[in-house]
Scaffold this motif. Sequence first.
Motif, mmCIF file in Angstrom:
data_model
loop_
_atom_site.group_PDB
_atom_site.id
_atom_site.type_symbol
_atom_site.label_atom_id
_atom_site.label_comp_id
_atom_site.label_asym_id
_atom_site.label_seq_id
_atom_site.Cartn_x
_atom_site.Cartn_y
_atom_site.Cartn_z
ATOM 1 N N CYS A 164 112.924 97.912 -0.568
ATOM 2 C CA CYS A 164 111.747 98.419 -1.431
ATOM 3 C C CYS A 164 111.564 99.772 -1.119
ATOM 4 O O CYS A 164 111.247 100.182 0.268
ATOM 5 C CB CYS A 164 110.648 97.336 -1.195
ATOM 6 N N ASP A 195 111.615 97.653 3.817
ATOM 7 C CA ASP A 195 110.314 98.319 3.141
ATOM 8 C C ASP A 195 110.182 99.502 3.704
ATOM 9 O O ASP A 195 110.145 99.840 4.899
ATOM 10 C CB ASP A 195 108.962 97.353 3.010
ATOM 11 N N PHE A 227 107.938 102.453 -1.464
ATOM 12 C CA PHE A 227 106.610 102.652 -1.708
ATOM 13 C C PHE A 227 106.254 103.979 -1.736
ATOM 14 O O PHE A 227 106.621 104.497 -0.825
ATOM 15 C CB PHE A 227 105.842 101.752 -0.558
ATOM 16 N N THR A 228 105.193 104.203 -2.522
ATOM 17 C CA THR A 228 104.737 105.615 -2.532
ATOM 18 C C THR A 228 104.112 106.253 -1.312
ATOM 19 O O THR A 228 103.427 105.359 -0.741
ATOM 20 C CB THR A 228 103.691 105.993 -3.586
ATOM 21 N N ILE A 268 104.566 94.074 -9.928
ATOM 22 C CA ILE A 268 104.838 94.606 -8.488
ATOM 23 C C ILE A 268 104.557 96.387 -8.409
ATOM 24 O O ILE A 268 104.845 96.812 -9.333
ATOM 25 C CB ILE A 268 106.366 94.584 -7.993
ATOM 26 N N GLY A 269 104.082 96.715 -7.323
ATOM 27 C CA GLY A 269 103.556 97.939 -7.427
ATOM 28 C C GLY A 269 104.475 98.788 -6.398
ATOM 29 O O GLY A 269 103.670 99.814 -5.799
ATOM 30 N N TRP A 270 105.787 98.642 -6.404
ATOM 31 C CA TRP A 270 106.666 99.130 -5.579
ATOM 32 C C TRP A 270 108.142 99.300 -6.495
ATOM 33 O O TRP A 270 108.120 98.445 -7.404
ATOM 34 C CB TRP A 270 107.043 98.636 -4.211
ATOM 35 N N ASP A 271 109.021 99.807 -6.124
ATOM 36 C CA ASP A 271 110.525 100.205 -6.705
ATOM 37 C C ASP A 271 111.314 99.130 -5.724
ATOM 38 O O ASP A 271 111.517 99.588 -4.641
ATOM 39 C CB ASP A 271 110.869 101.527 -7.048
ATOM 40 N N ARG A 291 108.849 99.531 -10.535
ATOM 41 C CA ARG A 291 107.508 98.973 -10.411
ATOM 42 C C ARG A 291 106.994 98.633 -11.845
ATOM 43 O O ARG A 291 107.342 99.194 -12.714
ATOM 44 C CB ARG A 291 106.579 99.894 -9.538
ATOM 45 N N ASP A 292 106.277 97.555 -12.150
ATOM 46 C CA ASP A 292 105.728 97.205 -13.205
ATOM 47 C C ASP A 292 104.090 96.619 -13.203
ATOM 48 O O ASP A 292 103.560 96.711 -12.036
ATOM 49 C CB ASP A 292 106.621 96.242 -13.956
ATOM 50 N N ARG A 333 114.952 97.147 -9.468
ATOM 51 C CA ARG A 333 113.567 96.629 -10.440
ATOM 52 C C ARG A 333 112.856 97.694 -10.126
ATOM 53 O O ARG A 333 112.432 97.801 -8.996
ATOM 54 C CB ARG A 333 113.106 95.080 -9.967
#
Length: 121
Positions: free
Chosen positions: A116, A79, A118-119, A102-105, A98-99, A96
């Motif tokens: 993964c 991550d 995260f911003t 989930i709040g990450w790509d 973010r959607d 996948r």
Amino acid sequence: MPARFKDICLDAGDHHALADWWCVAMGYVRKDEHEPPEGGWVRPHDWPVPIVDPKGEGPLFWIVPVPEKKTAKNRMHLDIYGDLQELLAMGATVVRGRDDEIGWDVLADPEGNEFCVFTPR
């Protein structure tokens, strides 16, 4: 005594190219360039490549040469905080996005190792 964390290892078909990719992605450097071995010793080309955070804040990574390609989903992954567009421009691919769930790509590096993103805070 409980086990303790030591390093992170990533398998790679082209371990030198993947080490260079992760160095750029994470701002890491090859350990042998950052902390040259004593006595002029040179790591053999076919050995794993250690990369380190030059600030000393992140873990040591070993990029390990393996003959087989990745064939299944990772059971363990990284991550990271990062810029999605920069990582994609460097050659990462979206596994996948973010959607609503989930709040990450979820991305894959050029050899398919999933991680993964995260911003940044």
